[in-house]
Write a protein that holds these residues in place. Sequence first.
Motif, mmCIF file in Angstrom:
data_model
loop_
_atom_site.group_PDB
_atom_site.id
_atom_site.type_symbol
_atom_site.label_atom_id
_atom_site.label_comp_id
_atom_site.label_asym_id
_atom_site.label_seq_id
_atom_site.Cartn_x
_atom_site.Cartn_y
_atom_site.Cartn_z
ATOM 1 N N UNK A 106 0.861 -1.173 0.000
ATOM 2 C CA UNK A 106 0.000 0.000 0.000
ATOM 3 C C UNK A 106 0.904 1.232 0.000
ATOM 4 N N UNK A 107 0.331 2.399 -0.245
ATOM 5 C CA UNK A 107 1.141 3.615 -0.229
ATOM 6 C C UNK A 107 1.748 3.838 1.151
ATOM 7 N N UNK A 108 1.001 3.555 2.195
ATOM 8 C CA UNK A 108 1.519 3.701 3.565
ATOM 9 C C UNK A 108 2.688 2.752 3.809
ATOM 10 N N UNK A 109 2.563 1.531 3.313
ATOM 11 C CA UNK A 109 3.643 0.551 3.480
ATOM 12 C C UNK A 109 4.892 0.962 2.697
ATOM 13 N N UNK A 110 4.689 1.547 1.508
ATOM 14 C CA UNK A 110 5.828 2.033 0.723
ATOM 15 C C UNK A 110 6.518 3.158 1.488
ATOM 16 N N UNK A 111 5.732 4.064 2.062
ATOM 17 C CA UNK A 111 6.297 5.173 2.832
ATOM 18 C C UNK A 111 7.134 4.636 3.993
ATOM 19 N N UNK A 112 6.616 3.647 4.681
ATOM 20 C CA UNK A 112 7.348 3.049 5.798
ATOM 21 C C UNK A 112 8.590 2.309 5.311
ATOM 22 N N UNK A 113 8.438 1.537 4.239
ATOM 23 C CA UNK A 113 9.552 0.747 3.688
ATOM 24 C C UNK A 113 10.709 1.643 3.247
ATOM 25 N N UNK A 114 10.385 2.758 2.602
ATOM 26 C CA UNK A 114 11.414 3.642 2.050
ATOM 27 C C UNK A 114 11.758 4.799 2.989
ATOM 28 N N UNK A 115 11.082 4.834 4.139
ATOM 29 C CA UNK A 115 11.308 5.889 5.125
ATOM 30 C C UNK A 115 11.083 7.265 4.500
ATOM 31 N N UNK A 116 9.942 7.395 3.807
ATOM 32 C CA UNK A 116 9.558 8.647 3.151
ATOM 33 C C UNK A 116 8.224 9.113 3.718
ATOM 34 N N UNK A 117 7.940 10.417 3.657
ATOM 35 C CA UNK A 117 6.601 10.879 4.036
ATOM 36 C C UNK A 117 5.563 10.315 3.050
ATOM 37 N N UNK A 118 4.374 10.038 3.559
ATOM 38 C CA UNK A 118 3.313 9.490 2.717
ATOM 39 C C UNK A 118 3.001 10.416 1.540
ATOM 40 N N UNK A 119 3.010 11.717 1.774
ATOM 41 C CA UNK A 119 2.747 12.672 0.694
ATOM 42 C C UNK A 119 3.761 12.568 -0.432
ATOM 43 N N UNK A 120 5.010 12.324 -0.090
ATOM 44 C CA UNK A 120 6.058 12.158 -1.105
ATOM 45 C C UNK A 120 5.796 10.921 -1.947
ATOM 46 N N UNK A 121 5.409 9.846 -1.285
ATOM 47 C CA UNK A 121 5.099 8.606 -2.011
ATOM 48 C C UNK A 121 3.935 8.846 -2.971
ATOM 49 N N UNK A 122 2.894 9.503 -2.495
ATOM 50 C CA UNK A 122 1.723 9.766 -3.347
ATOM 51 C C UNK A 122 2.095 10.656 -4.536
#
Length: 185
Positions: free
Chosen positions: A154-170
Amino acid sequence: MSATTPELPTPVSEELLVQRLRARDESAMTLFYEKYSAALYGVIFRIVKKEEIAEDVLQESLVKIWHSFQSYDASKGRLFTWVLNISRNLAIDKIRSRQYRVNSRTQPIEESAALRQAAEPSFRPEHIGLQEVTRQLNPEQKQIIDLLYFGGFTQSEVAEELNLPLGTVKTRARAAIKVLAKLIR
């Protein structure tokens, strides 16, 4: 097996199997295992991508099926569909668990990426060459698209995996999708 319980015919009808499982007949669970375990294991393995974890999730699934069998409602669907959903949900819960993510982070990146690409999702982007097209994205965008669409994150999981803010992932995902749309045309 008790003397009052009749032997199950071969092949076992789903109706009779359901009756026997509702009666808590352990021999019916053995037949259930013989009939459905290979298919359930295959679905679980495609999600978790590791044999030992797939075996554990299959065992958890069988225990959950046995303990919650009284909640099965044949009027809402076939037995296989019900048990498949239980197994699939447990497998998804497993890969979303913190322990699973921590363990998968300790693998070399090459091995981890190879495992994600080896999955057989129901949507098969290789048929339209989407994985080849994603190679044209910049590395940040490609990494996010790979995790989202080929890794099942999920986008949240990607943010956590890559240590990025959720907004950046989106933002990166949206930008990558725009680039992909232009490349596919």
